[in-house]
Motif scaffolding. Structure first.
Motif, short mmCIF file in Angstrom:
data_model
loop_
_atom_site.label_atom_id
_atom_site.label_comp_id
_atom_site.label_asym_id
_atom_site.label_seq_id
_atom_site.Cartn_x
_atom_site.Cartn_y
_atom_site.Cartn_z
N LYS A 68 -13.08 51.46 7.26
CA LYS A 68 -14.03 52.51 7.27
C LYS A 68 -14.63 52.39 5.95
O LYS A 68 -14.28 52.85 4.96
N MET A 69 -15.85 51.72 6.00
CA MET A 69 -16.89 51.61 4.91
C MET A 69 -18.23 52.13 5.21
O MET A 69 -18.43 52.10 6.48
N PRO A 70 -19.00 52.31 4.32
CA PRO A 70 -20.37 52.69 4.57
C PRO A 70 -21.12 51.55 5.30
O PRO A 70 -20.79 50.26 4.92
N ARG A 71 -22.31 51.85 5.73
CA ARG A 71 -23.32 50.98 6.10
C ARG A 71 -22.85 50.12 7.18
O ARG A 71 -23.38 50.48 8.41
N VAL A 72 -22.02 49.41 7.18
CA VAL A 72 -21.34 48.58 8.25
C VAL A 72 -19.77 48.60 8.10
O VAL A 72 -19.35 48.31 7.02
N ASP A 73 -19.11 49.18 9.15
CA ASP A 73 -17.73 49.48 9.00
C ASP A 73 -17.12 48.09 9.32
O ASP A 73 -17.28 47.15 9.74
N GLY A 74 -15.46 48.09 8.84
CA GLY A 74 -14.63 46.89 9.26
C GLY A 74 -14.70 46.46 10.68
O GLY A 74 -14.67 45.25 10.38
N LEU A 75 -14.78 47.32 11.23
CA LEU A 75 -14.60 46.72 12.76
C LEU A 75 -15.82 45.87 13.35
O LEU A 75 -15.79 44.96 14.04
N ASP A 76 -17.01 46.52 12.82
CA ASP A 76 -18.08 45.90 12.96
C ASP A 76 -18.20 44.34 12.53
O ASP A 76 -18.67 43.30 12.89
N VAL A 77 -17.63 44.37 11.11
CA VAL A 77 -17.60 43.24 10.46
C VAL A 77 -16.57 42.15 11.14
O VAL A 77 -17.05 40.93 11.39
N LEU A 78 -15.56 42.54 11.53
CA LEU A 78 -14.57 41.81 12.22
C LEU A 78 -14.96 41.17 13.39
O LEU A 78 -14.97 40.09 13.79
N ARG A 79 -15.96 42.17 14.50
CA ARG A 79 -16.48 41.66 15.51
C ARG A 79 -17.21 40.63 15.22
O ARG A 79 -17.50 39.61 16.03
N GLN A 80 -18.00 40.63 14.33
CA GLN A 80 -19.22 39.51 14.02
C GLN A 80 -18.57 38.23 13.53
O GLN A 80 -19.08 37.25 13.82
N ILE A 81 -17.34 38.48 12.63
CA ILE A 81 -16.76 37.43 12.10
C ILE A 81 -16.16 36.45 13.44
O ILE A 81 -16.26 35.33 13.45
N LYS A 82 -15.47 37.00 14.17
CA LYS A 82 -14.78 36.47 15.25
C LYS A 82 -15.67 36.03 16.45
O LYS A 82 -15.17 35.27 17.02
N GLY A 83 -16.80 36.57 16.46
CA GLY A 83 -17.79 35.99 17.44
C GLY A 83 -18.64 34.91 16.65
O GLY A 83 -19.47 34.31 17.61
N ASP A 84 -18.44 34.43 15.50
CA ASP A 84 -19.02 33.48 14.81
C ASP A 84 -18.28 32.09 14.68
O ASP A 84 -17.31 32.00 14.14
N PRO A 85 -18.58 31.07 15.15
CA PRO A 85 -17.68 29.87 15.38
C PRO A 85 -17.31 29.26 14.12
O PRO A 85 -16.40 28.73 13.65
N ALA A 86 -18.43 29.56 13.04
CA ALA A 86 -18.27 29.06 11.74
C ALA A 86 -17.20 29.90 10.96
O ALA A 86 -16.80 29.74 9.68
N LEU A 87 -17.09 31.32 11.39
CA LEU A 87 -16.18 32.13 10.46
C LEU A 87 -15.04 32.60 11.47
O LEU A 87 -14.12 33.12 10.67
N LYS A 88 -14.78 32.45 12.51
CA LYS A 88 -13.85 33.00 13.41
C LYS A 88 -12.39 32.35 12.95
O LYS A 88 -11.34 33.11 13.03
N THR A 89 -12.35 31.46 12.21
CA THR A 89 -11.02 30.85 11.65
C THR A 89 -10.61 31.35 10.33
O THR A 89 -9.38 31.47 9.99
N VAL A 90 -11.38 32.59 9.80
CA VAL A 90 -11.16 33.15 8.46
C VAL A 90 -10.05 34.00 8.75
O VAL A 90 -10.32 34.98 9.57
N PRO A 91 -8.92 34.10 8.21
CA PRO A 91 -7.96 35.08 8.26
C PRO A 91 -8.42 36.53 7.84
O PRO A 91 -9.19 36.36 6.53
N VAL A 92 -8.11 37.56 8.69
CA VAL A 92 -8.62 38.68 8.20
C VAL A 92 -7.40 39.65 8.16
O VAL A 92 -6.69 39.70 9.16
#
Length: 92
Positions: A68-92
């Motif tokens: 729960k964060m302002p502007r862009v929440d953590g779940l939206d960040v997580l969705r974007q990361i896991k949808g990006d081939p260059a970032l999806k392997t970053v442990p969250v």
């Protein structure tokens, strides 16, 4: 000697960020910790844009992500990361 990857901490609460940093220090984690205050800054760091445009390359070792964060929440960040081939392997 291998350079340690950074840890990205996305946390809008100053108190929670300080507690997390203290815990990492207590366990003698040697990695540099980059603290960002919202999801938009986290994405800027990950994509090396905005204030982080000149940052050293590479993905963080781990992303400690508040949900729960302002502007862009953590779940939206997580969705974007896991949808990006260059970032999806970053442990969250």
């Amino acid at each position: 000697m291998t350079e340690l990857k950074r840890i990205l901490l996305a946390e809008d609460s100053v108190n929670d960020a300080e507690l997390t940093l203290a815990a990492l220090e207590n366990y003698r984690v040697a990695n540099e910790v980059i603290v960002v205050r919202d999801g938009a800054e986290a994405l800027d760091y990950l994509y090396a844009r905005g204030a982080f445009q000149g940052r050293p390359g590479g993905n963080p070792a781990v992303l400690l992500l508040d949900l729960k964060m302002p502007r862009v929440d953590g779940l939206d960040v997580l969705r974007q990361i896991k949808g990006d081939p260059a970032l999806k392997t970053v442990p969250v």
